[in-house]
Design an enzyme around this catalytic site. Structure first.
Site, short mmCIF file in Angstrom:
data_model
loop_
_atom_site.label_atom_id
_atom_site.label_comp_id
_atom_site.label_asym_id
_atom_site.label_seq_id
_atom_site.Cartn_x
_atom_site.Cartn_y
_atom_site.Cartn_z
N GLU A 38 0.81 -1.21 0.00
CA GLU A 38 0.00 0.00 0.00
C GLU A 38 0.85 1.28 0.00
OE1 GLU A 38 -3.36 0.50 -0.26
OE2 GLU A 38 -2.85 2.62 -0.17
N THR A 82 -6.12 1.30 -5.28
CA THR A 82 -5.63 -0.08 -5.14
C THR A 82 -6.30 -1.01 -6.15
OG1 THR A 82 -5.44 0.27 -2.75
CG2 THR A 82 -5.18 -1.98 -3.54
N HIS A 197 -1.25 3.53 4.80
CA HIS A 197 -2.32 4.13 4.00
C HIS A 197 -2.64 5.50 4.56
CE1 HIS A 197 -6.27 4.87 2.28
NE2 HIS A 197 -6.14 3.82 1.49
N ASP A 256 1.40 -0.11 -4.90
CA ASP A 256 0.15 -0.06 -5.69
C ASP A 256 -0.06 1.28 -6.40
OD1 ASP A 256 -0.51 1.28 -3.31
OD2 ASP A 256 -2.46 0.28 -3.07
N HIS A 257 0.30 2.39 -5.72
CA HIS A 257 0.06 3.73 -6.29
C HIS A 257 0.72 4.74 -5.36
CE1 HIS A 257 -2.86 4.12 -3.08
NE2 HIS A 257 -3.42 2.97 -3.48
C1 GP9 Z 1 -8.76 -0.86 0.97
C2 GP9 Z 1 -7.34 -0.73 0.56
C3 GP9 Z 1 -6.98 0.69 0.31
O1 GP9 Z 1 -9.21 -2.15 1.07
O2 GP9 Z 1 -7.05 -1.55 -0.52
O3 GP9 Z 1 -7.59 1.17 -0.81
P1 GP9 Z 1 -7.09 2.49 -1.53
O4 GP9 Z 1 -7.72 3.65 -0.81
O5 GP9 Z 1 -5.61 2.55 -1.43
O6 GP9 Z 1 -7.58 2.33 -2.90
MN MN Z 2 -3.93 1.50 -2.07
#
Ligand code: GP9
Ligand code: MN
Length: 426
Positions: A38, A82, A197, A256-257
Site C-alpha cells: 500500500e 488499489t 495508507h 500499488d500507487h
Molecule cells: C482498501 C485498501 C486501500 O481495502 O485496498 O484502498 P485504496 O484507498 O488505497 O484504494
Molecule cells: Mn492503495
C-alpha cells in the site's frame, strides 16, 4: 466485430510479445506470493530520517543476488486506486479514466492471470484484512477466477493489533501463514497491505523511526508507517522460511500507487531537494517492483522503463507459461522488443528519452523541457498519438465488454451469435 479486429491486430503487432528469453521458466512450478504494498513509492528507498533508514529491509532485498529489481517502474492507476492496480496486474489492461473498473465493469469477460493460472493447476487466493465488498472485490474476484478471498473475517482483530484502517500489517502477515500452509501447491496468493495508507497513522509505541519534519503532516507521518510496513515484510519473509514455504516460492513486491499527492509538493521538494515540476511529478510515480527468487543468484537491477501493465506477461514468462493467444497491453519485461512507452492514465507518459506531462515534453535524462517552434515538432508527439490510441483501445475493450467476442483457447474471434449461444448455455 470490426472494432475487436482492429484492437486485436493492434495488440498482436504492438504490445503482445511471446518472445522467449533466458528467463523463461526460471520460476516454473513455484508458488507466487505477490505483495501489493500500500502507498509505497520509490522516493523512500535508500533514504533516511534523522539518521535512520526508512526501508532497510527493501533496501537490502533489492540488492540481493536473488532479486530482480526495476527502479524505473511506474504505477498506472487512476481513481480506482488499489483496485486499479489490481486490475492492471490481473489483466495487463489500463484502468478507466473515470471511476473504478472494479465497480463499473465487474461482470465483463476477462482473460485474467488467476484464470490462466487456474488452468495451469495453480490454486489462487487473495489476502486482505478489509471488508470483502470494499472496491467490490468479492464480486470482481469471483469473476476474475480467484479460488478464495481471505477477507477481514479470516483474521482476528483486537485493540492491540488494529488501528486506523484496521488490522496492522504485522498481524496480517502472521495470521496469514496458517492459511498459506494449508493451500494446495503451487499457489498464486496476493497479499494487500493496509497500514501504510493515508493518513498514515501509527501508535507512537509501534514506530521504529521519527516522523519527518515539514509543513505536511501527511509526509511527516508517511515515513514511520513506511518503515512499519518494511518491518512487516521482513517478518513475513522470516515466517515464510519458518513455514518451509520460502524455497519453493517467488515473492513479488509491488507498490500499488502514490501515497503522497501534489498537495504536498512543498514538503516533497524539501525532502527531495528539488522542485516538483511536471517531470519530477512523473518521476515520483515510481513504485517499488522487485521479484525475489530464492536460490536464483542471477539477480540484478534492470534500469529499463516498466509499468504495472507489464507485470502479468512478466510473471507468466518467469513461470514458463505459454499463452500464445493471450492479449496484453504490457510486455514481458525481459523481452528485447517492447513498445517504447509507459502510459499513464491521464495521457502523460515515459519513453526511453522523454517524459511527457501537462503538454510539456521533458528530456528524461536532464529533466529539462524540450522547446520546439511548434507542438507539431515536439519529439513527444509521435508517442503521444500512440499513447492516446492505446488508452482508447483499452477503454473500448472495457466499455464494450469486447473480450467476450474472443476465444482465448482457440485464439479466434467469435461472432455475436456464437457468444450469445455460449452465454445461454451458462
Ligand atoms: C482498501 C485498501 C486501500 O481495502 O485496498 O484502498 P485504496 O484507498 O488505497 O484504494
Ligand atoms: Mn492503495
Amino acid at each position: 466485430g470490426s472494432e475487436v479486429q482492429e484492437i486485436e491486430t493492434y495488440m498482436r503487432e504492438n504490445t503482445t510479445n511471446n518472445e522467449k528469453t533466458d528467463l523463461f521458466g526460471v520460476a516454473e512450478d513455484r508458488n507466487v506470493i505477490f505483495v501489493s504494498v500500500e502507498s509505497m513509492q520509490n522516493f523512500v528507498l535508500d533514504e533516511e530520517v534523522n539518521g535512520k533508514e526508512i526501508t532497510p529491509f527493501m533496501n537490502d532485498l533489492k540488492e540481493s543476488s536473488d532479486t530482480i529489481f526495476f527502479p524505473n517502474f511506474y504505477h498506472q492507476t487512476a481513481q480506482g486506486k488499489t483496485s486499479d492496480s489490481e486490475f492492471i496486474v490481473e489483466n495487463s489492461m489500463y484502468p478507466l479514466p473515470r471511476g473504478a473498473v472494479y465497480f463499473t465493469h465487474a461482470a465483463n469477460e476477462y482473460n485474467s492471470l488467476p484464470e490462466i493460472l487456474n488452468e495451469e493447476d495453480y490454486y489462487t487466493s487473495v489476502y486482505h484484512a478489509n471488508n470483502k465488498s470494499f472496491w467490490n472485490r468479492d464480486t470482481m474476484y469471483a469473476n476474475l477466477g480467484y479460488d478464495k478471498f481471505f477477507d477481514e473475517q479470516s483474521f482476528e482483530e483486537n485493540e492491540e493489533n488494529s488501528f486506523g484502517w484496521g488490522l496492522e500489517d504485522k498481524a496480517f502477515f502472521e495470521q496469514s501463514i496458517k492459511y498459506l500452509k494449508e493451500q494446495e501447491q503451487p499457489f498464486y496468493s496476493k497479499f494487500i497491505t493496509l497500514t501504510h495508507h493515508f493518513p498514515f497513522e501509527l501508535p507512537e509505541e509501534k514506530a521504529h523511526i521519527d516522523k519527518y519534519n515539514s509543513n505536511s503532516k501527511t509526509l511527516n507521518n508517511y515515513m514511520p508507517t513506511a518503515r512499519y510496513t518494511d518491518e512487516s515484510l521482513k517478518g513475513f519473509f522470516q515466517q515464510l522460511k519458518d513455514a518451509g514455504l520460502y524455497e519453493d516460492s517467488i515473492i513479488v513486491l509491488m507498490g500499488d500507487h502514490y501515497g503522497i499527492s501534489d498537495f504536498h509538493n512543498k514538503a516533497m521538494s524539501q525532502f527531495l531537494g528539488t522542485e516538483i515540476d511536471g517531470y519530477q511529478h512523473i518521476q515520483n510515480q515510481r513504485v517499488p517492483f522487485m521479484i525475489h527468487i530464492p536460490g536464483y543468484e542471477g539477480g540484478k537491477q534492470y534500469d529499463k522503463i516498466a509499468g504495472q501493465v507489464d507485470v502479468k506477461p512478466t510473471l507468466m514468462h518467469l513461470l514458463g507459461i505459454e499463452e500464445e493467444n493471450d492479449l496484453s497491453f504490457g510486455t514481458n519485461l525481459f523481452a528485447d522488443e517492447r513498445k517504447g512507452f509507459i502510459a499513464m492514465r491521464d495521457g502523460s507518459f515515459v519513453t526511453d528519452e522523454y517524459i511527457y506531462k501537462g503538454e510539456v515534453c521533458y528530456d528524461r535524462e536532464t529533466g529539462e523541457p524540450i522547446e520546439t517552434a511548434s507542438e507539431q515538432e515536439s519529439p513527444c508527439l509521435p508517442f503521444k498519438e500512440k499513447v492516446d490510441k492505446e488508452l482508447a483501445y483499452s477503454d473500448s475493450l472495457i466499455y464494450g465488454d469486447l473480450l467476450r467476442f474472443y476465444d482465448f483457447d482457440e485464439g479466434e474471434r467469435q461472432t455475436k451469435e456464437e457468444v450469445e449461444e455460449k452465454e445461454k448455455k451458462k
